[in-house]
Write a protein that holds these residues in place. Structure first.
Motif, PDB file in Angstrom:
ATOM      1  N   GLY A   1     -32.412  19.215  13.011  1.00  0.00           N
ATOM      2  CA  GLY A   1     -31.356  20.059  12.464  1.00  0.00           C
ATOM      3  C   GLY A   1     -30.010  19.390  12.418  1.00  0.00           C
ATOM      4  N   GLY A   2     -29.969  18.073  12.415  1.00  0.00           N
ATOM      5  CA  GLY A   2     -28.702  17.372  12.214  1.00  0.00           C
ATOM      6  C   GLY A   2     -28.041  16.886  13.478  1.00  0.00           C
ATOM      7  N   GLY A   3     -28.701  17.043  14.607  1.00  0.00           N
ATOM      8  CA  GLY A   3     -28.090  16.614  15.863  1.00  0.00           C
ATOM      9  C   GLY A   3     -27.901  15.106  15.907  1.00  0.00           C
ATOM     10  N   ALA A   4     -26.954  14.686  16.709  1.00  0.00           N
ATOM     11  CA  ALA A   4     -26.686  13.252  16.860  1.00  0.00           C
ATOM     12  C   ALA A   4     -27.840  12.606  17.605  1.00  0.00           C
TER      13      ALA A   4
ATOM     14  N   THR B   1     -24.031  10.548   8.989  1.00  0.00           N
ATOM     15  CA  THR B   1     -22.775  10.278   9.685  1.00  0.00           C
ATOM     16  C   THR B   1     -23.050   9.356  10.857  1.00  0.00           C
TER      17      THR B   1
ATOM     18  N   HIS C   1     -19.942   6.938   6.926  1.00  0.00           N
ATOM     19  CA  HIS C   1     -20.567   8.136   6.347  1.00  0.00           C
ATOM     20  C   HIS C   1     -21.170   7.753   5.012  1.00  0.00           C
TER      21      HIS C   1
ATOM     22  N   SER D   1     -26.347  10.973  12.723  1.00  0.00           N
ATOM     23  CA  SER D   1     -26.563  12.384  12.398  1.00  0.00           C
ATOM     24  C   SER D   1     -26.890  12.498  10.917  1.00  0.00           C
TER      25      SER D   1
ATOM     26  N   GLY E   1     -14.059   4.564  18.010  1.00  0.00           N
ATOM     27  CA  GLY E   1     -13.587   5.732  17.272  1.00  0.00           C
ATOM     28  C   GLY E   1     -13.738   5.644  15.774  1.00  0.00           C
ATOM     29  N   ALA E   2     -14.249   4.544  15.265  1.00  0.00           N
ATOM     30  CA  ALA E   2     -14.445   4.436  13.822  1.00  0.00           C
ATOM     31  C   ALA E   2     -15.670   5.246  13.407  1.00  0.00           C
ATOM     32  N   ILE E   3     -15.854   5.390  12.090  1.00  0.00           N
ATOM     33  CA  ILE E   3     -16.962   6.202  11.604  1.00  0.00           C
ATOM     34  C   ILE E   3     -17.434   5.657  10.259  1.00  0.00           C
TER      35      ILE E   3
ATOM     36  N   TYR F   1     -26.688  13.559   3.773  1.00  0.00           N
ATOM     37  CA  TYR F   1     -25.432  13.113   4.366  1.00  0.00           C
ATOM     38  C   TYR F   1     -25.750  12.474   5.706  1.00  0.00           C
TER      39      TYR F   1
ATOM     40  N   LEU G   1     -28.024  15.217   7.746  1.00  0.00           N
ATOM     41  CA  LEU G   1     -28.273  16.556   7.246  1.00  0.00           C
ATOM     42  C   LEU G   1     -28.657  16.435   5.792  1.00  0.00           C
ATOM     43  N   GLY G   2     -29.725  17.100   5.412  1.00  0.00           N
ATOM     44  CA  GLY G   2     -30.190  17.012   4.038  1.00  0.00           C
ATOM     45  C   GLY G   2     -30.413  18.384   3.462  1.00  0.00           C
TER      46      GLY G   2
ATOM     47  N   PRO H   1     -21.072   7.520  13.785  1.00  0.00           N
ATOM     48  CA  PRO H   1     -19.923   7.116  14.608  1.00  0.00           C
ATOM     49  C   PRO H   1     -20.102   5.673  15.079  1.00  0.00           C
TER      50      PRO H   1
END
Lengths: 358, 358, 358, 358
Positions: C337-340, C210, C220, C192, C216-218, C208, C194-195, C212
């Motif tokens: 628009g930032g969707g996964a 993101t 960023h 994902s 469950g780790a992430i 930014y 977003l700018g 996943p």
């Protein structure tokens, strides 16, 4: 002696309230009274709705047979007389640093306490912080090797004190800490002090204290009331490792550096050869975790334990006396323009049975 | 004098390559030769495929009539003889710090240059950094008010030098900077030095230098080869503002604090009254933007300008001499156990027309 | 193959000179040529008085049979065509990050190199810094336990690039590092992005990302051209320990915290019970010593070793391709628009014998 | 209304004692009662020897006609019912953040307070710190120009909460601050949230919140319970200057950088031309002096002033509602896998005469 010891705090100025708060919170102690000529101020420290009594009379206070001990937080010039009165009344005594205004006064306090088999303890608060306790543990455990140098900086925008110079105001902290962490205590060969009074305040506001130690080591203390940046840092350089204490970095107060210079033993034919045998260790850095405990709480616990076990306290009168001896030598050095001055070892007290049969 | 000045760098050890690189890159200079007894080392500094000549002979080098100047980057003990030979050959001279190994040598260099109307410049590199130039500008412009104290710390894990102690190795930096930023230069009333040699290296590896200044101000320098943490910090406390230079913080090298202690003028009836007139300013902090320029580039530019304009350079022989005077006084103080020693003002050179008609 | 490999650097702009300098200094390499349309610029990089040839013609360069390899430091949009030409001419190829301007281009490069049994290496420089190498060693050695989160910040006042946004300009650093230090490489479940373009520059200047991860780790990543403070920090949180890399703190680049949250396994009857089983470890911090080596020097050594040993390089084309896949997914996410967005795993190359029989 | 307002604190857990202490110390307030189901805990907060009453019954408490206001410091899920009961009893209400557990609950609280002309205030404590007040002053005064981006990081080893995730626990701080300092409040175009639960705690322990703002600006919040290093930093980038708030640096909490990127207006013929018009300002940094005041003290003063002046409080129910709206949108985004979610503006309360005729 009952389970809970009864204490009175004498002096309700800057430091007294901190002592009162910690005695009140301690399971070892019952805060019985606050004594101050300004009873209004004393009453505020006692708090409303409590059974802490308030008095302006030292005599009245000391006449209370149920009182076990007093904590003196008055100006240094008054420590001697109050402590002697308290000791004469059979009370154990805790004294805010510095122990007294002169070495002679301090020695008289130590000797009187020893003769009366009462505990005389100096409130060297920093010696009960987790950081300083860990420093002592590491140094006594040999982690640093031989101590080569100690450099302590304690500077800040500070209140210019009316009665003492910056040496007597701030350096007791550094000196008591160094005395506490060094295995043999702080016993400098000489003391050199140079100060400055650029504001014409009538006393040193900036001070440098140089303390050559045995075996070529050195300790140095920089105290300063005029610095806009606050620095509280002590570097303890050892032959194996070096430790840096940065008291204003709560996320990493202590750092132990496994770095150093090793000088080769063989020096065959002069300077160049010696250079060749210098080597560096650039090892890891390690920052021990420290508990978040309040130093004053540990200090009042130690005071109670010393009384109960009939032993000298960790930061006892002798520690206060060693600090005083260096401060006095510093003042003499200052008067002589910074010359190296020997601490007066004739002032060492004859310790006859201090608290030995309490 | 042609547009481009011709320079030779004498000494291809630690510092010589830096000088060579900057002379080579400067539009004011043509790097003509590298001189070193180790011609292989000299050749590496000269670089392959260039017209920079290499020689092991100082006589050959100085016999070159087209050479305008030399830069001396050899051990301090050799500065005097090389400089005098160069001056005798009519060359302008730049000398790596310290100017010489003794004040007498330095004075002879300064006087010889003056008599020959040649530029003698000391490579006090820090005086050409943007930070120190800005400090000088602020202090000379009165932004700090009267200077009350200067505290300089320069500690690091450093190579134990074969020929000099830590004072002669590191303190020239601090002393030359202080000399440069103070309007009247650095003229201490006395010099007190205390050192330590805990590794038994045969010289001080830790040093403290205390320099009382006029009007009750003080300067203090801490140099140390044995510290695992690197600190390069100078605090300049003034009556109006205080400045902190942290050379290891590239994001905020200079901070100017509008904070301080003001002492009231009226002291009516004793200590308490005086306390009442102490006041604090806790104003804003300001960090001036600094250009990212290399100090050595600015230094070689200044050397060329001084030659062309027939004037003394910014960090001239006199500056090098003042630093030497303090280092010598420090050595005397060290020998005397740290006593306050007066810098020998009889060593001040008679400046007869230095570079006045070049 | 002779002892010394012959390399040409293509592109004499910002990064090419750094590559040239390191190939020149390496005992593994002989810098043979610099290729740039601006031959004047190429000549400056080649240096005067050297045998490094200069050409504006890629064809001429690649026709040189003695040339073993090329390093491509041109704009990303040109990487594909130049690399394919070089591979066709039988040269091993090093490509500045990002590997290509699209995943399809990158995959074609990887497949072509594999079919030709030539080394295709991506210049992920940070993967050769001592700090990142140590991070990889600690993580692969299990010191951190399972990786729970990675947070990377790379912000600075940066040049707004004409051809790429801040993701394509800066995030390749973070992504290639994360790919390098994680045992299985960086394989996010989704991406994902977003700018923001608050200056109306026509592309994101703040970004930014993101990511996943499995279990469950992430991860960023924050990249930013508009920040006046420079931050380069990566936190790698593990189940046993957590590591913080602060690249702007040369005195303590890596810190390993033996701290964390442990969640008890038993959750008997709801929220309160679970809370009761949360526990904290507040152990020591440890900062490993790191050697002072230049990353690019280690990178050119690895390039030579991979060629000589007929194996894939550490940061091979596949690593470059994984980074590209995430950058492309980020661009798609940005457009949506930032969707996964899922990275397109169908783009994974079929690795048939890459460099297997070189 | 008498001179001193009478307040009760409901909830004697983590935050209640801080509120009680500040109400007790305020000249505007008389602390009348502590209400908690655990009356023993309430009694400890009330203190011994005081006239602060203790009760476990909310009804009893609210039946006291002399009580002017209540401060609610209970779990968020209980805020709505307690607040409505208090408002029904005619009490002014202060609520610990977040205002409520849902936006609908919050709106009902705001509308009820407005209809009853009572003050409903949200305890957004940070909005009363000297640093945030100064930030608001600088931004509202135009010192930063247009706001381009806000990046907030609030990470620490934190207690995994039983009832809320890390967004609801920590982000209210960041959101309320941003809402407070932006001239028009925080009104994001959309809300995107991505979290991680690598410990399998049943809720996000790490969270990233991205908030595109009008005019291409962006706000981003990173909250994290699992970080061993504590960071509390907010960067507010403006077209004129940029501000950095580092709450853990007491010596320099705020820094204002006169640095930035200026994009030229003319873009004639493509990318290269645009690049040419990018310019940098690298001006000074300035750190304003901040008073040392406690935020909660200022907050209770504002609560009293709002009541007395019959006006809305600075951090009123509406501010709490805007924060709630974003938290709810974040939860929806989280459920949808991080997609951009619009805050539900239909939830905006119809503000009919809130506290208008008090």
């Amino acid at each position: 002696m009952t389970d809970t010891l009864r204490i009175a705090v004498i002096g309700a100025g800057y430091w007294g309230p901190n002592l009162a708060r910690n005695f009140r919170a301690s399971p070892d102690w019952h805060l019985a009274a606050i004594c101050d000529l300004d009873t209004e101020r004393a009453r505020r420290v006692a708090g409303s709705g409590t059974d802490v009594s308030v008095t302006a009379s030292l005599d009245t206070l000391l006449a209370d047979d149920e009182l076990d001990a007093v904590a003196i937080a008055t100006p240094a010039a008054t420590h001697h007389d109050i402590a002697l009165a308290a000791l004469a009344a059979g009370k154990h005594v805790l004294v805010e640093k510095p122990l007294a205004d002169t070495g002679a006064h301090g020695m008289s306090m130590v000797q009187t306490a020893a003769q009366a088999s009462l505990v005389l303890m100096t409130d060297h608060t920093y010696c009960y912080t987790p950081a300083v306790l860990k420093m002592r543990e590491l140094i006594h455990g040999g982690e640093l090797g031989d101590i080569l140098f100690i450099d302590s900086v304690r500077i800040n925008l500070g209140l210019v004190q009316p009665d003492v110079d910056v040496f007597w105001d701030l350096a007791p902290h550094d000196l008591s800490i160094i005395d506490f962490i060094l295995p043999g205590g702080l016993t400098p060969v000489t003391v050199s002090a140079l100060g400055a009074d650029p504001l014409n305040a009538g006393k040193s506001c900036i001070g440098y204290l140089t303390l050559p130690l045995a075996n070529g080591a050195i300790a140095h203390v920089h105290v300063n009331w005029l610095s806009p940046t606050k620095i509280r840092q002590m570097i303890v350089g050892g032959s194996r490792r070096t430790l840096v204490w940065d008291d204003l970095n709560p996320q990493q107060r202590l750092s132990v550096y496994d770095r150093g210079v090793d000088l080769g033993l063989q020096v065959l034919d002069g300077a160049d050869r010696r250079t060749a045998t210098v080597s560096y260790r650039l090892g890891d850095t390690w920052s021990p975790a420290l508990p978040e405990t309040e130093a004053l709480a540990a200090m009042v616990t130690e005071f109670a334990a010393a009384i109960r076990e009939g032993r000298t306290a960790r930061t006892d009168g002798g520690a206060g006396l060693r600090v005083l001896g260096i401060l006095e030598a510093a003042s003499r050095s200052l008067d002589s323009g910074g010359g190296a001055t020997a601490p007066r070892h004739d002032r060492e007290p004859v310790l006859v049975g201090e608290a030995s049969n309490a």
